[in-house]
Design an enzyme around this catalytic site. Structure first.
Site, PDB file in Angstrom:
ATOM      1  N   LEU A  96       5.299   2.457  -0.711  1.00 53.39           N
ATOM      2  CA  LEU A  96       3.951   2.239  -1.246  1.00 53.39           C
ATOM      3  C   LEU A  96       3.054   1.545  -0.215  1.00 53.39           C
ATOM      4  O   LEU A  96       3.542   0.935   0.737  1.00 53.39           O
ATOM      5  CB  LEU A  96       4.054   1.407  -2.525  1.00 53.39           C
ATOM      6  CG  LEU A  96       4.914   2.067  -3.627  1.00 53.39           C
ATOM      7  CD1 LEU A  96       5.340   1.062  -4.672  1.00 53.39           C
ATOM      8  CD2 LEU A  96       4.154   3.229  -4.256  1.00 53.39           C
ATOM      9  N   PRO A  97       1.726   1.630  -0.406  1.00 51.63           N
ATOM     10  CA  PRO A  97       0.800   1.168   0.642  1.00 51.63           C
ATOM     11  C   PRO A  97       0.707  -0.336   0.865  1.00 51.63           C
ATOM     12  O   PRO A  97       0.461  -0.772   1.987  1.00 51.63           O
ATOM     13  CB  PRO A  97      -0.567   1.713   0.162  1.00 51.63           C
ATOM     14  CG  PRO A  97      -0.249   2.788  -0.808  1.00 51.63           C
ATOM     15  CD  PRO A  97       1.022   2.372  -1.462  1.00 51.63           C
ATOM     16  N   ASN A 101       0.522  -2.861  -4.764  1.00 55.38           N
ATOM     17  CA  ASN A 101       1.123  -1.620  -5.254  1.00 55.38           C
ATOM     18  C   ASN A 101       2.604  -1.825  -5.584  1.00 55.38           C
ATOM     19  O   ASN A 101       3.103  -1.305  -6.590  1.00 55.38           O
ATOM     20  CB  ASN A 101       0.981  -0.504  -4.229  1.00 55.38           C
ATOM     21  CG  ASN A 101      -0.449  -0.152  -3.916  1.00 55.38           C
ATOM     22  OD1 ASN A 101      -0.889  -0.231  -2.770  1.00 55.38           O
ATOM     23  ND2 ASN A 101      -1.216   0.224  -4.921  1.00 55.38           N
ATOM     24  N   THR A 127       5.633  -1.599   3.662  1.00 55.95           N
ATOM     25  CA  THR A 127       5.413  -2.748   4.547  1.00 55.95           C
ATOM     26  C   THR A 127       4.543  -3.738   3.798  1.00 55.95           C
ATOM     27  O   THR A 127       3.361  -3.473   3.539  1.00 55.95           O
ATOM     28  CB  THR A 127       4.732  -2.326   5.860  1.00 55.95           C
ATOM     29  OG1 THR A 127       5.568  -1.390   6.542  1.00 55.95           O
ATOM     30  CG2 THR A 127       4.500  -3.530   6.758  1.00 55.95           C
ATOM     31  N   LYS A 202       9.413  -5.713  10.766  1.00 58.69           N
ATOM     32  CA  LYS A 202       8.398  -4.660  10.762  1.00 58.69           C
ATOM     33  C   LYS A 202       7.021  -5.218  11.132  1.00 58.69           C
ATOM     34  O   LYS A 202       6.272  -4.603  11.898  1.00 58.69           O
ATOM     35  CB  LYS A 202       8.346  -4.003   9.381  1.00 58.69           C
ATOM     36  CG  LYS A 202       7.229  -2.965   9.208  1.00 58.69           C
ATOM     37  CD  LYS A 202       7.365  -1.809  10.198  1.00 58.69           C
ATOM     38  CE  LYS A 202       6.167  -0.866  10.129  1.00 58.69           C
ATOM     39  NZ  LYS A 202       6.059  -0.140   8.857  1.00 58.69           N
ATOM     40  N   LYS A 277      -4.153  -3.774   7.488  1.00 58.16           N
ATOM     41  CA  LYS A 277      -3.386  -4.503   6.467  1.00 58.16           C
ATOM     42  C   LYS A 277      -2.157  -5.168   7.077  1.00 58.16           C
ATOM     43  O   LYS A 277      -1.877  -6.340   6.827  1.00 58.16           O
ATOM     44  CB  LYS A 277      -2.986  -3.541   5.348  1.00 58.16           C
ATOM     45  CG  LYS A 277      -2.191  -4.172   4.217  1.00 58.16           C
ATOM     46  CD  LYS A 277      -0.687  -3.977   4.366  1.00 58.16           C
ATOM     47  CE  LYS A 277      -0.289  -2.536   4.273  1.00 58.16           C
ATOM     48  NZ  LYS A 277       1.195  -2.373   4.348  1.00 58.16           N
TER      49      LYS A 277
END
Length: 329
Positions: A96-97, A101, A127, A202, A277
């Site tokens: 998911l973004p 979310n 992420t 990440k 983001k």
């Protein structure tokens, strides 16, 4: 049977570690049962396809029904929401973004945890903020399930070819069970530590990626202005000490490489908004840990400016185009 074995482990939580590991191993060697997949965007869609290719029946959902069409045609079962997926599958992957979310997909009114089965394995490849991953792990544990963070690197190309790198955080004894599924979608599956450490790895990677892409774009632009052919310059960089992923695999200059977003008007790939983001996550964690990241801060500002000037939906390599426009070209 796998779910029963896993559930039994929770009833005897004081069991010694080798017994716990044996139960996980039993499931990892079980027949290919249904796998839930939530989030069928640019990354999730090819990842779910690779599960199908490896013989796993997939049960999927996405907030945008049109995103499910292709996977449905390939044989996946499509349901209306994450709760319905959790009701039918005891192994679920989410892609998911953003943090909100993920929170909604797990704890919302139609979230996974509303109908999750005891002993379910929940793998989040989004992420997000490491703190959110830890919160989801606690919430899942209360329902008798196991949550692991497993964000990815490699982009859409690697997702399609099954060559992603997964950075996994969670209970080490669960890693074997997670690895069984992740190996179907990636070339590298690396255990990083407890929940949240996959996200930490990440975030660090993407901060470096953004800095490298900006540096490559500045370098290519300067060379072009000095009269160098962009393909020749890229060739020289890639046989010299300046070589990096942004120069040799994902070059930001249109016409230098085929099969990358710069050759398709920066469509597809990894969106500028998502990069902004991720850099925001890096900034937050840097602030919380009192870590100086001056280049990361500048990269964040540049990608935020790009979002404000119409680049949000374009691939993050469009920073080259942004710099060219900034100089009035």
């Amino acid at each position: 049977m796998a779910a029963v074995l896993r559930g039994s482990r929770y009833l005897v939580g004081s069991c010694i570690k080798h017994v716990s590991f044996a139960l996980v191993s039993t499931r990892s060697m079980a027949s290919k049962t249904q796998v839930g997949f939530i989030g069928l965007g640019n990354m999730g869609n090819p990842m779910a396809k690779n599960l199908l290719k490896h013989g796993y029946p997939v049960i999927a959902t996405d907030v945008f029904p049109e995103s499910c069409k292709e996977l449905h045609e390939l044989g996946a079962q499509i349901l209306d929401n994450p709760a319905e997926v959790a009701d039918k599958a005891d192994r679920i992957i989410t892609m998911l973004p953003s943090s909100p979310n993920v929170i909604d997909a797990y704890t919302g009114p139609n979230g996974i945890l509303k109908k999750v089965k005891k002993g379910s394995l929940l793998i989040d490849s989004s992420t997000i903020d490491p703190a959110v991953s830890k919160e989801m792990a606690v919430a899942a544990e209360k329902m008798g399930a196991v949550f692991m963070d497993a964000p990815v690197s490699g982009g859409v190309g690697a997702a399609s070819s099954g060559k992603l790198t997964f950075m996994v955080g969670g209970v080490e004894e669960e890693f074997t069970a997670a690895q069984e599924l992740l190996n179907c979608m990636g070339a590298n599956v690396v255990y990083c530590g407890q929940v949240g450490t996959g996200q930490a790895a990440k975030i660090c990677n993407n901060m470096l990626l953004a800095i490298g892409m900006i540096g490559t774009s500045e370098t290519m632009n300067l060379g072009i202005r000095l009269g160098l052919d962009p393909k020749l310059l890229a060739k020289i960089l890639n046989m010299s000490s300046g070589r990096c992923w942004s120069s040799d695999t994902y070059n930001p200059v249109p016409g230098v490489m085929e099969g990358v977003p710069s050759g398709n008007n920066y469509q597809g790939g990894f969106g500028t908004q998502l990069m902004a983001k991720d850099l925001g996550l890096a900034q937050n964690t840097a602030t919380n840990t009192k870590t100086p990241v001056p280049l990361g801060s500048l990269a964040h500002q540049i990608y935020r400016m790009m979002c404000a000037r119409g680049y949000a939906s374009k691939d993050f390599s469009s920073v080259f185009q942004f710099l060219r426009e900034e100089e009035g070209q």
